[in-house]
Design an enzyme around this catalytic site. Structure first.
Site, PDB file in Angstrom:
ATOM      1  N   ASP A 146      54.152  23.710  46.408  1.00  9.61           N
ATOM      2  CA  ASP A 146      53.261  23.656  45.240  1.00  9.61           C
ATOM      3  C   ASP A 146      52.370  24.896  45.176  1.00  9.61           C
ATOM      4  OD1 ASP A 146      52.328  22.122  47.607  1.00  9.61           O
ATOM      5  OD2 ASP A 146      50.415  22.166  46.559  1.00  9.61           O
ATOM      6  N   ASN A 147      52.403  25.712  46.220  1.00  7.86           N
ATOM      7  CA  ASN A 147      51.605  26.940  46.215  1.00  7.86           C
ATOM      8  C   ASN A 147      52.487  28.179  46.127  1.00  7.86           C
ATOM      9  OD1 ASN A 147      49.244  25.448  46.415  1.00  7.86           O
ATOM     10  ND2 ASN A 147      49.237  25.507  48.643  1.00  7.86           N
ATOM     11  N   ASP A 149      37.213  14.984  44.073  1.00  6.72           N
ATOM     12  CA  ASP A 149      36.156  15.021  43.059  1.00  6.72           C
ATOM     13  C   ASP A 149      36.443  16.020  41.942  1.00  6.72           C
ATOM     14  OD1 ASP A 149      35.824  17.403  44.379  1.00  6.72           O
ATOM     15  OD2 ASP A 149      33.760  17.035  45.028  1.00  6.72           O
ATOM     16  N   ARG A 155      55.052  26.368  39.422  1.00  7.06           N
ATOM     17  CA  ARG A 155      55.298  26.433  40.862  1.00  7.06           C
ATOM     18  C   ARG A 155      56.686  25.904  41.179  1.00  7.06           C
ATOM     19  NH1 ARG A 155      49.649  25.675  42.470  1.00  7.06           N
ATOM     20  NH2 ARG A 155      48.462  25.855  40.542  1.00  7.06           N
ATOM     21  N   LYS A 179      39.163  26.543  37.538  1.00  2.00           N
ATOM     22  CA  LYS A 179      39.402  25.843  38.806  1.00  2.00           C
ATOM     23  C   LYS A 179      38.066  25.312  39.324  1.00  2.00           C
ATOM     24  CE  LYS A 179      41.903  26.745  43.121  1.00  2.00           C
ATOM     25  NZ  LYS A 179      42.526  27.785  43.936  1.00  2.00           N
TER      26      LYS A 179
HETATM   27  P1  AMP Z   1      45.798  22.979  47.429  1.00  2.00           P
HETATM   28  O1  AMP Z   1      45.277  22.642  48.772  1.00  2.00           O
HETATM   29  O2  AMP Z   1      44.902  23.891  46.664  1.00  2.00           O
HETATM   30  O3  AMP Z   1      47.167  23.481  47.454  1.00  2.00           O
HETATM   31  O4  AMP Z   1      45.799  21.616  46.623  1.00  2.00           O
HETATM   32  C1  AMP Z   1      46.715  20.584  46.867  1.00  2.00           C
HETATM   33  C2  AMP Z   1      46.516  19.470  45.880  1.00  2.00           C
HETATM   34  O5  AMP Z   1      45.254  18.831  46.084  1.00  2.00           O
HETATM   35  C3  AMP Z   1      46.538  19.874  44.422  1.00  2.00           C
HETATM   36  O6  AMP Z   1      47.160  18.845  43.691  1.00  2.00           O
HETATM   37  C4  AMP Z   1      45.069  19.976  44.087  1.00  2.00           C
HETATM   38  O7  AMP Z   1      44.838  19.820  42.711  1.00  2.00           O
HETATM   39  C5  AMP Z   1      44.499  18.819  44.878  1.00  2.00           C
HETATM   40  N1  AMP Z   1      43.086  19.003  45.180  1.00  2.00           N
HETATM   41  C6  AMP Z   1      42.540  19.891  46.058  1.00  2.00           C
HETATM   42  N2  AMP Z   1      41.200  19.781  46.074  1.00  2.00           N
HETATM   43  C7  AMP Z   1      40.861  18.823  45.191  1.00  2.00           C
HETATM   44  C8  AMP Z   1      39.625  18.235  44.761  1.00  2.00           C
HETATM   45  N3  AMP Z   1      38.447  18.641  45.229  1.00  2.00           N
HETATM   46  N4  AMP Z   1      39.701  17.260  43.830  1.00  2.00           N
HETATM   47  C9  AMP Z   1      40.874  16.849  43.343  1.00  2.00           C
HETATM   48  N5  AMP Z   1      42.056  17.330  43.717  1.00  2.00           N
HETATM   49  C10 AMP Z   1      42.067  18.321  44.628  1.00  2.00           C
HETATM   50 MG    MG Z   2      47.581  24.479  45.513  1.00  2.00          MG
END
Ligand code: AMP
Ligand code: MG
Length: 482
Positions: free
Chosen positions: A249-250, A121, A180, A109
């Site tokens: 998605d989580n 990024d 998920r 990750k």
């Molecule tokens: P999360 O907030 O971890 O549940 O992420 C939600 C979505 O945003 C997922 O598809 C992640 O892969 C994407 N995402 C979160 N942070 C980044 C990042 N720095 N670069 C690319 N995608 C991101």
């Molecule tokens: Mg997530």
């Protein structure tokens, strides 16, 4: 061979993922390796600590047998549907089978951009890496189903976030799988029923093989996923844990806690407690989690309706029936856990539990410390040990005598000790560990991880970690930090 991979997700249809190697980083440095987890996974620890092993953990080396992929998924974020999310900053390196025959994903990750990165990024700041390490390992020893931390590395490069330029890191996550609710939604949203079926069959084989033997395996899958979420969320509640971003998605269909973003353990108890800076509507407050879980499971069920029956009315009825056990399952698990925390026998009145929570919330009492001190009382200490936590003693005394009357004297102490951790990863401690790491000092991080490794044991050397934050230490908001 360094790691014996045995990959199955990469054998699913190509539209399930994108092949994607991790990005190379300038200077991979190992911060912490979870040696016991590595051993359990039959990964050669000496190799993991070698230049090549650390290279893999940082994304610089793709070992033989690894097939890095970014998984496709969708999801409801704060109630709004996003048809394409996917691994935007993670890659699944491959799968490993442990000595007991259980299959695990190995995921990096913070490993760079993928076709799902959208504007991001693909990187991770060091703070969220350390945070996930601390909290997921604490959850595991607290007995909560969770993804695990195999390693944290720093990358020697900076990532740019609204708060400034921050050191970057890569987190190695181990999970029963990374599938998920949103993975199912990805195919359903495209009307790709063959995709939903292939995924459902895969999940049944990997996580719920007993469902295959039932008269309707897909209905059994819904019921099994609902049961595992009911149990999981009840356990979160009993520890004062707030996931913080229960987007679909989580939510892992395996029933493991996944995606530790702005999660937090409550200090002072309040059912509407929220920490996440992005949860403005308090959608994911502590007390809302069971209902949100149910809502997410309804979204999961929706995706499977076409597999239940060709007749839509019949399919809807079957889906509802499959999900219908959730509220009772959650309630009975929740009550059982709180009865155990209070040392109450199985049939004792629920009013003692509710009275306790009302008391905690009315007087803003520290959740973990209250149960910890009550356990001390059960162990024979004078009831005065608890009085430092109490602001208004009359209502406490009333509840306390009711509790004394109902408590199960035979097994009281044993049950309470097993249900009430002495240590939890408190926000202010995580924050202190992260801030020290940003200044190059990893000692507080290591000390905190060590302290949390045995949360139910009396260990005087870690007594300081029991305390709630001083007013100036209180963390009011937590961030995704991505
Ligand atoms: P999360 O907030 O971890 O549940 O992420 C939600 C979505 O945003 C997922 O598809 C992640 O892969 C994407 N995402 C979160 N942070 C980044 C990042 N720095 N670069 C690319 N995608 C991101
Ligand atoms: Mg997530």
């Amino acid at each position: 061979m360094s790691i014996k991979f045995n990959n199955t997700y990469a054998r699913l249809p190509e539209r399930f993922f994108a092949k994607q190697n991790p990005a190379r980083v300038p200077e991979a440095t190992l911060i912490r390796l979870n040696r016991s987890l590595a051993e359990r996974l039959s990964i050669d620890v000496d190799w993991l600590e070698s230049k090549d092993g650390i290279g893999m953990l940082a994304g610089n080396l793709v070992p033989e047998g690894a097939e890095p992929i970014a998984q496709a998924y969708a999801g409801h974020q704060f109630g709004g549907f996003v048809p394409q999310l996917g691994d935007g900053r993670a890659v699944l390196m491959g799968e490993i089978i442990d000595a007991r025959g259980s299959r695990y994903d190995l995921q990096l990750k913070g490993s760079g951009r993928t076709p799902f990165s959208r504007g991001g990024d693909g990187k991770s700041a060091l703070g969220p890496v350390l945070r996930e390490y601390i909290v997921s390992e604490a959850m595991a020893v607290l007995g909560v189903p969770t993804t695990r931390a195999l390693a944290a590395v720093s990358t020697g490069e900076s990532v740019y976030r609204p708060e400034g330029s921050i050191p970057g890191g890569v987190f190695t996550r181990v999970a029963s799988s990374h599938i998920r609710v949103g993975t199912f939604q990805y195919f359903y949203a495209r009307n790709d029923i063959d995709g939903v079926r292939a995924l459902a069959d895969y999940v049944i084989a990997r996580h719920y093989p007993e469902a295959a033997a039932t008269s309707n395996p897909y209905a059994a899958l819904i019921a099994s996923v609902a049961d595992s979420q009911a149990d999981l969320i009840a356990q979160w509640m009993s520890l004062g844990f707030i996931h913080g971003v229960m987007n679909t998605d989580n939510m892992a269909v395996s029933g493991e806690t996944i995606d530790y973003g702005p999660c937090a353990f409550m200090d002072a108890f309040h059912p509407q407690c929220v920490f996440s800076s992005i949860d403005k509507g308090a959608r994911y407050a502590w007390g809302n989690q069971p209902d949100i879980g149910y809502w997410n499971l309804a979204r999961f069920t929706e995706t499977l309706l076409p597999l239940l029956s060709e007749d839509t009315d019949k399919a809807t009825k079957m889906g509802e029936a499959a999900l219908s056990g959730y509220p009772d399952r959650f309630s009975s698990q929740y009550i059982a856990r709180f009865r155990a925390k209070l040392g109450l026998p199985p049939e004792s009145p629920i009013s003692v539990v509710q009275g306790c929570l009302d008391l905690l919330s009315a007087q803003k009492i520290d959740f973990t410390l209250f149960f910890r001190h009550l356990t001390l009382v059960a162990s024979g200490e004078r009831s005065e040990v608890i009085s430092t936590l109490i602001a208004e003693s009359e209502s406490f005394e009333k509840w306390f005598s009711q509790w004394r009357d109902e408590a199960d004297t035979d097994s009281l102490l044993v049950r309470m000790q097993a249900a009430n951790p002495i240590l939890i990863p408190r926000n202010h401690r995580i924050e202190q560990a992260v801030q020290a790491a940003y200044h190059g000092d990893y000692a507080p991080f290591h000390l905190l991880v060590d302290a949390l490794a045995a949360p139910y044991e009396e260990r005087s050397e870690f007594a300081a970690f029991e305390s709630p934050p001083k007013p100036e230490e209180i963390v009011h908001e937590t961030f995704c930090g991505t």
